[in-house]
Design an enzyme around this catalytic site. Structure first.
Site, mmCIF file in Angstrom:
data_model
loop_
_atom_site.group_PDB
_atom_site.id
_atom_site.type_symbol
_atom_site.label_atom_id
_atom_site.label_comp_id
_atom_site.label_asym_id
_atom_site.label_seq_id
_atom_site.Cartn_x
_atom_site.Cartn_y
_atom_site.Cartn_z
ATOM 1 N N HIS A 1 46.391 40.039 39.567
ATOM 2 C CA HIS A 1 46.121 39.108 40.663
ATOM 3 C C HIS A 1 46.671 39.672 41.975
ATOM 4 O O HIS A 1 47.371 38.977 42.723
ATOM 5 C CB HIS A 1 46.733 37.734 40.373
ATOM 6 C CG HIS A 1 46.068 36.620 41.126
ATOM 7 N ND1 HIS A 1 46.019 35.331 40.664
ATOM 8 C CD2 HIS A 1 45.420 36.601 42.322
ATOM 9 C CE1 HIS A 1 45.376 34.569 41.528
ATOM 10 N NE2 HIS A 1 44.999 35.320 42.548
ATOM 11 N N GLU B 1 47.786 32.929 33.491
ATOM 12 C CA GLU B 1 48.458 34.018 34.199
ATOM 13 C C GLU B 1 49.964 33.801 34.140
ATOM 14 O O GLU B 1 50.413 32.684 34.381
ATOM 15 C CB GLU B 1 48.014 34.075 35.665
ATOM 16 C CG GLU B 1 46.614 34.596 35.853
ATOM 17 C CD GLU B 1 46.256 34.822 37.324
ATOM 18 O OE1 GLU B 1 47.160 34.729 38.183
ATOM 19 O OE2 GLU B 1 45.088 35.076 37.616
ATOM 20 N N ARG C 1 39.123 32.529 40.824
ATOM 21 C CA ARG C 1 40.206 31.823 40.160
ATOM 22 C C ARG C 1 40.021 31.941 38.650
ATOM 23 O O ARG C 1 38.914 31.837 38.132
ATOM 24 C CB ARG C 1 40.232 30.344 40.573
ATOM 25 C CG ARG C 1 40.824 30.117 41.960
ATOM 26 C CD ARG C 1 42.312 30.442 41.969
ATOM 27 N NE ARG C 1 42.962 30.174 43.249
ATOM 28 C CZ ARG C 1 43.157 31.075 44.188
ATOM 29 N NH1 ARG C 1 42.718 32.313 44.013
ATOM 30 N NH2 ARG C 1 43.786 30.770 45.307
#
Length: 314
Positions: free
Chosen positions: A274, A255, A226
């Site tokens: 991601h 992000e 994460r």
């Protein structure tokens, strides 16, 4: 027992669930689901932000199985207070994420990250450092499904493995397991440090300036857990000052990554959006986890795989 799936199941998957005695299945897409669909439902397959308030207020819902591994975006405290069981799809993406982490390591050792930059400029440049992952050491910070899978791949390629978790209990394919509290003592041994930790209050900005300073200057940091577990500013500084050799980043904070971030233009950084958790095989693996849990839940009231511990946040 009313079961509501927000996952678009195949006909075969629907049949498999309906064959479980006591299951009254309804499949509704996450985009079109309404509060009406939730009425009387005891088991929910996947999460709906759209119905968050209705889910928390439900008088019948007892168990939620998410399709993804992370649950940091869910109202954990409210679900805990309601006594709703929560389980995840953790492990369904361990193969593809482990493969991507391995890809970062191979690219760095074979200088393929630099060759990719050369390709964009149409430059035929062979004068680079060409090394191997063979005999290198990878430190796996977090040895759950992903870390265990990556350890298997690493050993197959002749690498040494160090596992880091709260317990130092041994696991297959881990040469040395160390407790999280002792991680600093072993950082210099690692050629690669792989972060696969969840987002919790304990892991927030764990990978910071002090951490990078304790790594070997020739080591690479790989983040597939994460983004919030890493202090982005400290990471940028560590890369700019050559405190570490490079970074493979599938997750960042924030992000998407800001357009003005220096990380975009660093040749010793591999950035992916991601996407390590994505695979054409993911939903089938997540379905198998749900089916196993559903059978157990109906037979004995227990969720046997990936049950979330609310106090830990994962």
């Amino acid at each position: 027992m009313k079961v509501l799936s927000l996952v678009d199941l195949t006909d075969k998957q629907k049949q498999e669930l309906e064959e479980i005695k006591g299951v009254d299945l309804n499949v509704v897409s996450a985009k079109s689901v309404t509060a009406e669909d939730l009425k009387g439902v005891e088991v929910l397959f996947d999460w709906s932000k759209k119905l968050q308030d209705d889910i928390v207020k439900s008088d019948t819902l007892n168990w939620i199985q998410t399709i993804r591994a992370g649950v940091d975006a869910l109202p954990l405290r409210a679900l805990d207070e309601k006594g709703i069981l929560l389980s995840t799809g953790s492990g369904a993406n361990s193969i593809n994420i482990a493969e991507q982490a391995l890809a970062y390591m191979l690219m760095f050792e074979r200088s393929m990250n630099l060759s990719t930059w050369d390709q964009t400029k149409k430059v035929w440049h062979r004068e680079k450092k060409y090394d191997e992952v063979y005999n290198k050491t990878v430190m796996l910070v977090g040895v759950g499904h992903i870390g265990s899978q990556l350890a298997q791949y690493a050993k197959a390629l002749g690498m040494h493995t160090i596992g880091v978790r709260h317990s130092d209990k041994s696991l297959p394919n881990i040469d040395k397991m160390v407790a999280m509290k002792d991680i600093d003592k072993h950082l210099k041994e690692a050629d690669f440090v792989v972060n696969s930790l969840p987002d919790t209050s304990d892991t927030e900005k764990m990978f910071n300036k002090e951490f990078f300073q304790k790594m070997a200057k020739t080591a690479y940091f790989i983040s597939i857990g994460r983004g919030k577990s890493t202090d982005t500013n400290d990471l940028v500084e560590a890369l700019q000052t050559k405190e570490i050799a490079g970074a493979g980043l599938d997750v960042v904070d924030p992000e998407p990554l800001n357009e003005d971030s220096p990380l975009w233009d660093m040749k010793n950084v591999i950035l992916t959006p991601h996407n390590a958790g994505r695979s054409v095989h993911y939903e089938e693996r997540a379905f198998k986890i749900f089916k196993k849990n559903l059978k157990s839940y109906i037979e004995n009231g227990e969720v046997v795989e990936n049950l979330v511990n609310y106090s830990k946040g994962y």
